[in-house]
Design an enzyme around this catalytic site. Structure first.
Site, short mmCIF file in Angstrom:
data_model
loop_
_atom_site.label_atom_id
_atom_site.label_comp_id
_atom_site.label_asym_id
_atom_site.label_seq_id
_atom_site.Cartn_x
_atom_site.Cartn_y
_atom_site.Cartn_z
N GLY A 13 -8.41 -1.50 -13.13
CA GLY A 13 -7.78 -2.28 -12.06
C GLY A 13 -7.61 -3.76 -12.34
O GLY A 13 -7.54 -4.57 -11.41
N SER A 14 -7.48 -4.13 -13.64
CA SER A 14 -7.31 -5.57 -13.90
C SER A 14 -5.94 -6.07 -13.43
O SER A 14 -5.81 -7.22 -13.01
CB SER A 14 -7.54 -5.88 -15.38
OG SER A 14 -6.50 -5.38 -16.18
N ASN A 15 -4.92 -5.22 -13.49
CA ASN A 15 -3.61 -5.64 -12.97
C ASN A 15 -3.64 -5.78 -11.45
O ASN A 15 -3.06 -6.71 -10.90
CB ASN A 15 -2.52 -4.65 -13.40
CG ASN A 15 -2.03 -4.94 -14.81
OD1 ASN A 15 -1.36 -5.94 -15.04
ND2 ASN A 15 -2.40 -4.08 -15.74
N HIS A 43 4.34 -1.13 -17.71
CA HIS A 43 4.15 -0.30 -18.90
C HIS A 43 3.90 -1.22 -20.10
O HIS A 43 4.62 -2.20 -20.28
CB HIS A 43 5.39 0.57 -19.12
CG HIS A 43 5.24 1.50 -20.28
ND1 HIS A 43 4.48 2.65 -20.20
CD2 HIS A 43 5.69 1.41 -21.56
CE1 HIS A 43 4.50 3.25 -21.38
NE2 HIS A 43 5.22 2.52 -22.21
N LYS A 74 0.86 19.90 -5.87
CA LYS A 74 1.18 18.48 -6.04
C LYS A 74 1.96 17.98 -4.82
O LYS A 74 1.77 16.86 -4.35
CB LYS A 74 2.02 18.32 -7.31
CG LYS A 74 2.43 16.91 -7.61
CD LYS A 74 3.00 16.83 -9.01
CE LYS A 74 3.51 15.42 -9.27
NZ LYS A 74 3.61 15.12 -10.67
N ASN A 103 6.21 -0.24 -11.48
CA ASN A 103 5.18 0.15 -12.45
C ASN A 103 5.14 -0.90 -13.56
O ASN A 103 6.11 -1.61 -13.79
CB ASN A 103 5.55 1.52 -13.06
CG ASN A 103 4.53 2.00 -14.05
OD1 ASN A 103 3.31 1.92 -13.82
ND2 ASN A 103 4.99 2.52 -15.19
N MET A 109 -2.39 7.12 -13.45
CA MET A 109 -2.14 8.04 -14.55
C MET A 109 -1.51 9.37 -14.13
O MET A 109 -1.71 10.39 -14.78
CB MET A 109 -3.44 8.30 -15.32
CG MET A 109 -4.07 7.04 -15.90
SD MET A 109 -2.91 6.09 -16.91
CE MET A 109 -2.87 7.12 -18.37
N ARG A 110 -0.74 9.34 -13.05
CA ARG A 110 -0.06 10.56 -12.62
C ARG A 110 1.43 10.30 -12.50
O ARG A 110 1.82 9.19 -12.15
CB ARG A 110 -0.55 10.98 -11.23
CG ARG A 110 -1.71 11.83 -11.30
CD ARG A 110 -2.38 12.04 -9.97
NE ARG A 110 -3.72 12.40 -10.29
CZ ARG A 110 -4.07 13.64 -10.67
NH1 ARG A 110 -3.19 14.62 -10.65
NH2 ARG A 110 -5.30 13.89 -11.04
C1 GRF Z 1 -2.30 -1.32 -18.40
O1 GRF Z 1 -2.26 -1.45 -19.78
C2 GRF Z 1 -0.95 -0.93 -17.86
O2 GRF Z 1 0.11 -1.45 -18.62
C3 GRF Z 1 -0.96 0.57 -17.98
O3 GRF Z 1 -2.29 0.94 -17.67
C4 GRF Z 1 -3.16 -0.16 -17.94
C5 GRF Z 1 -3.91 -0.44 -16.68
O4 GRF Z 1 -4.92 -1.40 -16.84
N1 GRF Z 1 0.03 1.16 -17.12
P1 GRF Z 1 -5.71 -1.94 -15.59
O5 GRF Z 1 -6.35 -0.74 -14.90
O6 GRF Z 1 -4.74 -2.65 -14.68
O7 GRF Z 1 -6.74 -2.88 -16.13
#
Ligand code: GRF
Length: 204
Positions: free
Chosen positions: A12-14, A109, A65, A107, A90-91
């Site tokens: 969850g760093s983003n 990526h 689903k 999203n 991750m889904r």
């Molecule tokens: C990041 O590298 C993002 O680009 C990818 O999954 C990772 C998530 O990292 N989709 P975090 O959980 O936000 O730290």
């Protein structure tokens, strides 16, 4: 204020980078919900710490689903969510879910799309031998990592980089461009026409 929900499966760093900018008043949005499909997701703890409603919804408890996503849609609608932010979720969302929130799901990526779609994008880049990679924020459409591109940042790939070295360098840029993209949407400065995303100038 734009009401957002974040979906995350991992650390969850983003998510944190976005809520930090919301808290500092930089993004006119409210982080209403954090939803995870994994009980051990660090993102759940971060949300708890920030007093943001957080839900672990276990896909295993649903027969299909479609049932799982129906539950998600209900929660999002009840909370009046206007933007779904996928941050390490991750889904793959079904076409039905995506259609329901058309141009309202974004999203991030860790590659310069359309290169290196899918899993382990940083390893794909190192293995391919590219000199530059980066990250991309895009709207989610019915394909995988194919939606209209909002923002990208370029990162150099060094000769001796491992996938982890590159991932760490890319992550720093992710933490810049993801909040910037959310800010653009919250300020209604984005126009989508087909594949093209136009960014309108800031009003002074
Ligand atoms: C990041 O590298 C993002 O680009 C990818 O999954 C990772 C998530 O990292 N989709 P975090 O959980 O936000 O730290």
């Amino acid at each position: 204020m734009l009401k957002i929900a974040v979906f995350a499966s991992g650390r969850g760093s983003n998510f944190q980078s976005i809520i930090d900018k919301i808290k500092s008043g930089d993004i006119p949005a409210e982080a209403k919900l954090l939803i995870s499909d994994r009980q051990d997701a660090g993102a759940l703890k971060r949300a708890e710490h920030e007093n943001i409603e957080n839900l672990f919804i276990d896909p295993v408890h649903f027969e299909t689903k479609a049932d799982y996503e129906e539950e998600l849609i209900g929660i999002l609608e009840n909370a009046g969510i206007e933007l779904v932010v996928l941050a390490g979720y991750m889904r793959i969302l079904s076409p039905i879910f995506v259609k329901h929130f058309q141009n309202k799901i974004i999203n991030i990526h860790p590659s310069l799309l359309p290169a290196f779609k899918g899993l382990n994008a940083q390893k794909q880049a190192v293995d391919y031998g590219v000199k530059y990679s980066g990250c991309t924020v895009h709207f989610v459409d019915q394909g995988m990592d194919t939606g209209p591109i909002i923002k990208q940042a370029v990162v150099e790939v060094k000769d001796d980089d491992t996938a982890d070295d590159l991932a760490a360098r890319i992550l720093k840029e992710e933490h810049k461009i993801y909040p910037e993209a959310v800010k653009l949407i919250a300020e209604e400065r984005i126009k989508v026409k087909g594949r093209k995303v136009k960014i309108l100038k800031e009003e002074k």
